[in-house]
Write an enzyme that holds these catalytic residues in place. Sequence first.
Site, mmCIF file in Angstrom:
data_model
loop_
_atom_site.group_PDB
_atom_site.id
_atom_site.type_symbol
_atom_site.label_atom_id
_atom_site.label_comp_id
_atom_site.label_asym_id
_atom_site.label_seq_id
_atom_site.Cartn_x
_atom_site.Cartn_y
_atom_site.Cartn_z
ATOM 1 N N PHE A 262 0.945 -1.176 -0.175
ATOM 2 C CA PHE A 262 -0.020 -0.333 0.123
ATOM 3 C C PHE A 262 0.985 1.843 -0.085
ATOM 4 C CE2 PHE A 262 -4.451 -1.389 2.244
ATOM 5 C CZ PHE A 262 -4.277 -2.472 0.976
ATOM 6 N N GLU A 263 0.912 1.971 -1.002
ATOM 7 C CA GLU A 263 1.032 3.739 -1.061
ATOM 8 C C GLU A 263 0.031 4.338 -0.236
ATOM 9 O OE1 GLU A 263 4.180 4.543 -1.696
ATOM 10 O OE2 GLU A 263 4.643 3.373 -3.118
ATOM 11 N N ILE A 264 0.240 5.154 0.652
ATOM 12 C CA ILE A 264 -0.842 5.553 1.766
ATOM 13 C C ILE A 264 -0.743 7.390 1.963
ATOM 14 C CG2 ILE A 264 -1.480 3.521 2.762
ATOM 15 C CD1 ILE A 264 -0.206 5.540 5.004
ATOM 16 N N CYS A 306 7.344 3.528 -3.588
ATOM 17 C CA CYS A 306 8.052 2.955 -2.432
ATOM 18 C C CYS A 306 9.256 1.240 -3.505
ATOM 19 C CB CYS A 306 7.795 1.491 -1.515
ATOM 20 S SG CYS A 306 6.512 0.383 -2.380
#
Length: 356
Positions: A262-264, A306
């Site tokens: 996940f990239e939040i 990431c």
Amino acid sequence: MKIAIIVILSLSLVFATKFSSKYHTTAELNDELESLSRSCSFLSLSNASESPLIKEVNINRNQNKKYRAYILFGEHPRELISPESGIHFLNDLCYEKTDPKNKQILDDFELRLILNANPLSRQKVEGGEYCLRENENGVDINRNYDAHWQKVQDDVRQVTSGPNPFSEPETRAVRDSLKAFNPDIFLTVHSGTLGMFTPHAYSTDAAEQNEDKMMDILNDISGKYCPSCDVGVASQAIGYLAPGSCVDYAYDELKIRYSFAFEIYHGSINLEEQLKSRTHSSFLQLTGQQQSTKNRKFEHNNNHSCFLQTSSKYDMSKEECFDYFNPDSSQYDWYVQNWTEAYQEMLLKLVQEEQS
């Protein structure tokens, strides 16, 4: 000389104020974990690594649990919001354990979390080095796993892979912790863009097994908590190949059937505003569009994922880095709550998928 000193001190004060407004230091994170271990009978701590000190959190209230979940935070130290969302998730589990969602999670799952996977470099970020992505040896630990690993030396973009797989103490700690725990689901949490990804990162190939169920989970979560998120195969979403990542290691080497990244947070997108202003009809339209992603064209937000740092660490000032990867104090509470609910939803949706 006096003017230069004043400028330096002023900048240091800005950084310190920005960091201390909401964010924890490494010491504060560890102290809060110790406090939680005393308050929650079902939460215990152990050391995944002694040097550097990396703590792992173990949650097990029901000895007859059906599933195991592993969540990894803080691989890249500048992404401060990642561990912050993790500590909020833990507090919610401990102090809101009668909440129906938390009750089901505690009944069905044994959990293991690493909250701060890169502690030495995080301490440098706490001191104002807000653009730092690598560990103390100048290695991107999300390129250091033995999963389709390739040797890369790129100090400018901070994606150096290290001299060989698992050369770094941080990745060895995660490897050993994962192997010992043998989870059903793995999640690594980052910031720098908005996305929910499945394997693979090293190639454009989708996951060979369980892809449909993984996508069902991500489509459900993104529709509720991240309408701006790219959803799907990691490499397709970011537009680059990234060998040696933890999500590919979890899926390909350890055979964890549900493996996600996940990239939040994205500094140029106000996710809170989008979710609050969205109408019911636009929500239905959005979730309908997200039901099929196999032929989806990813927009490739101007991101710093990431998996690959797409521009030089010199492109942004330290203050710009902080703002790009982390919400400010006015947004902090909303983001940690939103993603806590998304993590909860991910776990509950896995149960539904396995029982269907």
